[in-house]
Design a protein around this motif. Sequence first.
Motif, short mmCIF file in Angstrom:
data_model
loop_
_atom_site.label_atom_id
_atom_site.label_comp_id
_atom_site.label_asym_id
_atom_site.label_seq_id
_atom_site.Cartn_x
_atom_site.Cartn_y
_atom_site.Cartn_z
N GLU A 96 0.84 -1.21 0.00
CA GLU A 96 0.00 0.00 0.00
C GLU A 96 0.87 1.26 0.00
N ILE A 97 1.99 1.19 0.71
CA ILE A 97 2.90 2.34 0.72
C ILE A 97 3.45 2.59 -0.68
N GLU A 98 3.69 1.52 -1.43
CA GLU A 98 4.21 1.69 -2.78
C GLU A 98 3.22 2.45 -3.67
N TRP A 99 1.93 2.05 -3.65
CA TRP A 99 1.01 2.77 -4.52
C TRP A 99 0.69 4.16 -3.97
N LEU A 100 0.75 4.31 -2.63
CA LEU A 100 0.55 5.65 -2.06
C LEU A 100 1.66 6.59 -2.53
N LEU A 101 2.90 6.09 -2.56
CA LEU A 101 4.02 6.91 -3.03
C LEU A 101 3.82 7.30 -4.50
N GLN A 102 3.37 6.34 -5.31
CA GLN A 102 3.13 6.65 -6.73
C GLN A 102 2.05 7.73 -6.88
N VAL A 103 1.00 7.59 -6.10
CA VAL A 103 -0.12 8.53 -6.17
C VAL A 103 0.32 9.93 -5.69
N LEU A 104 0.98 9.97 -4.55
CA LEU A 104 1.42 11.26 -3.99
C LEU A 104 2.40 11.95 -4.94
N ASN A 105 3.30 11.17 -5.52
CA ASN A 105 4.28 11.79 -6.42
C ASN A 105 3.64 12.26 -7.72
N ASP A 106 2.64 11.55 -8.17
CA ASP A 106 1.90 12.00 -9.36
C ASP A 106 1.27 13.37 -9.09
N VAL A 107 0.67 13.50 -7.91
CA VAL A 107 0.02 14.76 -7.55
C VAL A 107 1.08 15.88 -7.42
N ARG A 108 2.21 15.52 -6.84
CA ARG A 108 3.30 16.51 -6.68
C ARG A 108 3.83 16.96 -8.06
N ILE A 109 4.12 15.99 -8.92
CA ILE A 109 4.66 16.33 -10.25
C ILE A 109 3.60 17.06 -11.08
#
Lengths: 162, 103
Positions: A96-109
Amino acid sequence: MKLLRGGKQKFQFAIKSEEKELLFHVLQLYPLVPAAHHRLSRDRQIPDSKENQELLEESLLAQRQENRRQVGALLKEPERFSETQAGWRVSFSRAEIEWLLQVLNDVRIGSWLALGSPAGQVKIQPGMSKPTARHVLVMDVAAFFEMCLLQAVSGTPPVRHD
Amino acid sequence: MPATATTEALPDIATENRTGTRADLDPGYLVICWDDPVNLMDYVTHVFQTVFGWNRQKAERHMLEVHKLGKSVLARESLEKAEFYVHQLQKYTLHATLERDVK
């Protein structure tokens, strides 16, 4: 958000009510990076360049749909967060942390792209338009949660890339 | 020569089904990560560790190369494998591409 307990596969965090609200707000913004943002190659000197680019976009689209499904499930699962005197407690698995990181970084980028991909660090300044300030704020909030999660899985304090 | 019938073990010859073209199998493609001023350094390190299975030291070395030199060659692979790695890195919103190795 603070790590309370971390194992190899499960991580428990304490999260304040305001942080939980911000986390939900940022997750709801996903996805922000335009679908055509990623290129498979810069020089395009690869065989079947067009077909391979299409394959990449299909693969990213499938991943995005899966992440969106996971975000939707998390937001509709209030029992995952248990209330405490100081706020809330929540546990995430390593996956879950892996997809949370992907999601958060998508929003950041995505927010960074919306700001015009500035080269330096962006800060909220007086006179800044509301939409611009919102993008800057979202970038910082996403980075905050990314750092919390990275710290949990690596055990070391993260460093910013600026 | 033995009078009784014997079974002869023949080598198991199977036709190799190669679906890839020569370009697919040629390890002449570079997986490159490019610098951008937005990704967190530890995030990049984490992604390298996750995608390539590297230890932290190796992942950090490549992350610093990206940061200081503007790019880092992460792998030299066949087209198919290089595409796979680029897909994985882009899922994490890193600026990664594959390029033909001209050397």
